[in-house]
Design an enzyme around this catalytic site. Sequence first.
Site, PDB file in Angstrom:
ATOM      1  NE  ARG A 214     116.763  87.948  49.968  1.00  0.00           N
ATOM      2  CZ  ARG A 214     116.029  88.329  48.937  1.00  0.00           C
ATOM      3  NH1 ARG A 214     114.819  88.800  49.150  1.00  0.00           N
ATOM      4  NH2 ARG A 214     116.510  88.285  47.719  1.00  0.00           N
ATOM      5  CD  GLU A 216     113.562  89.042  54.472  1.00  0.00           C
ATOM      6  OE1 GLU A 216     112.967  87.940  54.514  1.00  0.00           O
ATOM      7  OE2 GLU A 216     113.708  89.707  53.434  1.00  0.00           O
ATOM      8  NE  ARG A 222     104.275  83.204  52.726  1.00  0.00           N
ATOM      9  CZ  ARG A 222     104.508  84.507  52.658  1.00  0.00           C
ATOM     10  NH1 ARG A 222     105.481  84.948  51.930  1.00  0.00           N
ATOM     11  NH2 ARG A 222     103.758  85.355  53.315  1.00  0.00           N
ATOM     12  CG  HIS A 223     109.736  84.470  54.712  1.00  0.00           C
ATOM     13  ND1 HIS A 223     108.388  84.577  54.905  1.00  0.00           N
ATOM     14  CD2 HIS A 223     110.064  85.376  53.759  1.00  0.00           C
ATOM     15  CE1 HIS A 223     107.904  85.527  54.101  1.00  0.00           C
ATOM     16  NE2 HIS A 223     108.896  86.016  53.396  1.00  0.00           N
ATOM     17  CD  GLU A 356     107.626  87.041  45.706  1.00  0.00           C
ATOM     18  OE1 GLU A 356     107.015  87.960  46.285  1.00  0.00           O
ATOM     19  OE2 GLU A 356     108.869  86.998  45.611  1.00  0.00           O
ATOM     20  CB  SER A 359     109.955  89.162  42.193  1.00  0.00           C
ATOM     21  OG  SER A 359     110.901  89.014  43.164  1.00  0.00           O
ATOM     22  NE  ARG A 407     109.285  81.839  49.442  1.00  0.00           N
ATOM     23  CZ  ARG A 407     108.914  83.092  49.619  1.00  0.00           C
ATOM     24  NH1 ARG A 407     108.257  83.732  48.663  1.00  0.00           N
ATOM     25  NH2 ARG A 407     109.184  83.713  50.743  1.00  0.00           N
TER      26      ARG A 407
HETATM   27  P1  AMO Z   1     113.109  88.628  45.709  1.00  0.00           P
HETATM   28  O1  AMO Z   1     113.574  89.358  46.916  1.00  0.00           O
HETATM   29  O2  AMO Z   1     111.661  88.648  45.401  1.00  0.00           O
HETATM   30  O3  AMO Z   1     113.821  89.240  44.387  1.00  0.00           O
HETATM   31  O4  AMO Z   1     113.624  87.141  45.767  1.00  0.00           O
HETATM   32  C1  AMO Z   1     113.415  86.266  44.680  1.00  0.00           C
HETATM   33  C2  AMO Z   1     112.839  84.951  45.153  1.00  0.00           C
HETATM   34  O5  AMO Z   1     113.721  84.322  46.067  1.00  0.00           O
HETATM   35  C3  AMO Z   1     112.973  83.610  47.034  1.00  0.00           C
HETATM   36  N1  AMO Z   1     113.237  84.151  48.365  1.00  0.00           N
HETATM   37  C4  AMO Z   1     113.171  83.456  49.498  1.00  0.00           C
HETATM   38  N2  AMO Z   1     112.905  82.172  49.757  1.00  0.00           N
HETATM   39  C5  AMO Z   1     112.911  81.776  51.030  1.00  0.00           C
HETATM   40  N3  AMO Z   1     113.178  82.574  52.081  1.00  0.00           N
HETATM   41  C6  AMO Z   1     113.466  83.880  51.882  1.00  0.00           C
HETATM   42  N4  AMO Z   1     113.745  84.677  52.929  1.00  0.00           N
HETATM   43  C7  AMO Z   1     113.470  84.382  50.539  1.00  0.00           C
HETATM   44  N5  AMO Z   1     113.678  85.582  49.988  1.00  0.00           N
HETATM   45  C8  AMO Z   1     113.540  85.424  48.668  1.00  0.00           C
HETATM   46  C9  AMO Z   1     111.507  83.795  46.701  1.00  0.00           C
HETATM   47  C10 AMO Z   1     111.515  85.066  45.909  1.00  0.00           C
HETATM   48  O6  AMO Z   1     110.424  85.132  45.035  1.00  0.00           O
HETATM   49  N6  AMO Z   1     116.821  90.570  42.929  1.00  0.00           N
HETATM   50  C11 AMO Z   1     115.450  90.131  42.887  1.00  0.00           C
HETATM   51  C12 AMO Z   1     115.196  89.171  41.753  1.00  0.00           C
HETATM   52  C13 AMO Z   1     115.270  89.810  40.394  1.00  0.00           C
HETATM   53  O7  AMO Z   1     114.612  90.836  40.181  1.00  0.00           O
HETATM   54  O8  AMO Z   1     115.970  89.257  39.533  1.00  0.00           O
HETATM   55  C14 AMO Z   1     115.136  89.472  44.226  1.00  0.00           C
HETATM   56  O9  AMO Z   1     115.982  89.127  44.996  1.00  0.00           O
HETATM   57  O10 AMO Z   1     111.096  82.682  45.932  1.00  0.00           O
HETATM   58  P1  ATP Z   2     109.792  88.781  48.810  1.00  0.00           P
HETATM   59  O1  ATP Z   2     110.651  88.387  49.965  1.00  0.00           O
HETATM   60  O2  ATP Z   2     110.380  88.585  47.501  1.00  0.00           O
HETATM   61  O3  ATP Z   2     109.131  90.132  48.960  1.00  0.00           O
HETATM   62  P2  ATP Z   2     107.850  87.115  49.917  1.00  0.00           P
HETATM   63  O4  ATP Z   2     106.772  86.267  49.378  1.00  0.00           O
HETATM   64  O5  ATP Z   2     108.828  86.499  50.810  1.00  0.00           O
HETATM   65  O6  ATP Z   2     108.593  87.768  48.732  1.00  0.00           O
HETATM   66  P3  ATP Z   2     107.517  89.267  51.732  1.00  0.00           P
HETATM   67  O7  ATP Z   2     107.540  90.654  51.175  1.00  0.00           O
HETATM   68  O8  ATP Z   2     108.653  88.824  52.553  1.00  0.00           O
HETATM   69  O9  ATP Z   2     107.162  88.319  50.519  1.00  0.00           O
HETATM   70  O10 ATP Z   2     106.203  89.080  52.500  1.00  0.00           O
HETATM   71  C1  ATP Z   2     105.028  89.016  51.758  1.00  0.00           C
HETATM   72  C2  ATP Z   2     103.871  88.978  52.703  1.00  0.00           C
HETATM   73  O11 ATP Z   2     104.074  87.949  53.642  1.00  0.00           O
HETATM   74  C3  ATP Z   2     103.730  90.244  53.460  1.00  0.00           C
HETATM   75  O12 ATP Z   2     102.827  91.110  52.827  1.00  0.00           O
HETATM   76  C4  ATP Z   2     103.188  89.779  54.781  1.00  0.00           C
HETATM   77  O13 ATP Z   2     101.784  89.889  54.802  1.00  0.00           O
HETATM   78  C5  ATP Z   2     103.539  88.317  54.852  1.00  0.00           C
HETATM   79  N1  ATP Z   2     104.490  88.118  55.914  1.00  0.00           N
HETATM   80  C6  ATP Z   2     105.782  88.451  55.940  1.00  0.00           C
HETATM   81  N2  ATP Z   2     106.345  88.136  57.097  1.00  0.00           N
HETATM   82  C7  ATP Z   2     105.386  87.550  57.830  1.00  0.00           C
HETATM   83  C8  ATP Z   2     105.342  86.994  59.125  1.00  0.00           C
HETATM   84  N3  ATP Z   2     106.417  86.975  59.920  1.00  0.00           N
HETATM   85  N4  ATP Z   2     104.184  86.459  59.554  1.00  0.00           N
HETATM   86  C9  ATP Z   2     103.105  86.466  58.769  1.00  0.00           C
HETATM   87  N5  ATP Z   2     103.079  86.982  57.545  1.00  0.00           N
HETATM   88  C10 ATP Z   2     104.195  87.522  57.076  1.00  0.00           C
END
Ligand code: AMO
Ligand code: ATP
Length: 433
Positions: A214, A216, A222-223, A356, A359, A407
Amino acid sequence: ILRTHYSGQISADMDGKEVMLAGFAHEIRDLGGIAFLVLRDREGMAQITLVKKLLGKDVFKMARSISRESVVMVRGNVKAEAKAPRGYEILPTEIQVLSAAQVPLPLDPTEKVECELDTRLDSRFMDIRRPCVLAAFEIESAVLCSLRDYFHKKGIVEVFTPKIVAAATEGGTDLFPISYFEKEAFLNQSPQLYKQMLMGAGMDRVYEIGPIFRAEEHDTRRHLNEAISIDLEVSFADDKDVMEILEEAVAGAYSYVADNCRRQLEVLNMELEVPRLPFKRITYTRALELAEEKAGARMQWGDDLDTETERFLGESIGEHYFLIDWPSSIKPYYTLPYEDKPEICRGFDLMHPRMELASGAQRVHDYSLLVERIKEKGLDPDGFEFYLRAFRYGMPPHAGWGLGLSRLVMTMLNLENIRDAVIFPRDRRRLVP
Ligand code: AMO
Ligand code: ATP
């Protein structure tokens, strides 16, 4: 192999037995005519007692001067010794330095000195020599073992789908472009489209454990930009069915770790509480109401839950829970809207109080509806032709999810940063080592 035993396999009742140990020189304590070499391997430490009279002057001198963290092999006899840390010591007959460590060390693996995450990651090979760092990765391996075993028992087949792809899955952004001969290609963000196509292929129930990428620009705890995702897809199943599989898989991983990783949990100084089933189900709408009533949050219906709302829900619920019935507008095009109430959909998130974890959803399996949903999201169906084809010749109804491995491990072990759950993490600033 240069060892007969790991340190953890030796005990006082082996008194008199000859063993060979191999590992790192954790510490050398020199008391003059006697010295202690603490040898560390994956399972713990063993005290090697060096007695000048028994070893001879030359060997004693050599052993005493071994630099910390050098790689050593020791052959010797076990001696029950109440004063030694684990009730035994080794009286060596042979000591070999297989690879000497330079001084000074880039960081201190004896854990007496704490240091910054960045310094640790720069010298990850040395950082992982610390038992508490290693323990998390051993537990991660046990989690994978438990998940694979669970899937296998349920007749779910492991598959691998390409990581070099031509199209985005989760929308138009967040992709790493790469060059693929004369074509443009990308690193895959999710096996989503492929696992769905495999439902059209009649594979019926599949899982994949593999990397997702990703692009991003996140800088959070957590990312990651490269993560391991555990993906599931099941035919003739709905959202409720795969939520049950998900909660069982997660709780099963906890109990497997609790039963099989006692030593590692002890190193981490923690007791693992296995989450109770079933997890609570809370609708998105109810979650918004709760956050507004109790915490005065001001979110519009249709907004993605912000970090504060997630934190509030996590704190008040205090255990794993599912957020269900999300607005269709904020879930991807492949999520099935309710027939009688198309503004909400059969998408769900699995939440740990801290964040999270996964999903998933029941998917759109009707070709025309899928095309319509893709267009509604402002995407061009032509770019999805390879995927859409699989929906024109008989596609079973299906559902699935994606769960982030790091996670899961991070929340299970209470690790502060997701980077602690990845051996060589990739984030916005880190591409090496
Ligand atoms: P989503 O984008 O929510 O869903 O990703 C699923 C799960 O993957 C993990 N994850 C990450 N962990 C760490 N860093 C990241 N940048 C990151 N992005 C995602 C999270 C997240 O909950 N295709 C759908 C899944 C589906 O519907 O089957 C999807 O990708 O734990
Ligand atoms: P997914 O990637 O599946 O959507 P996630 O838990 O990684 O799950 P994001 O949508 O990436 O969720 O982000 C969820 C929330 O995390 C956002 O609503 C935002 O408030 C917060 N967030 C995302 N990026 C940042 C950042 N760089 N700093 C602080 N908060 C963040």
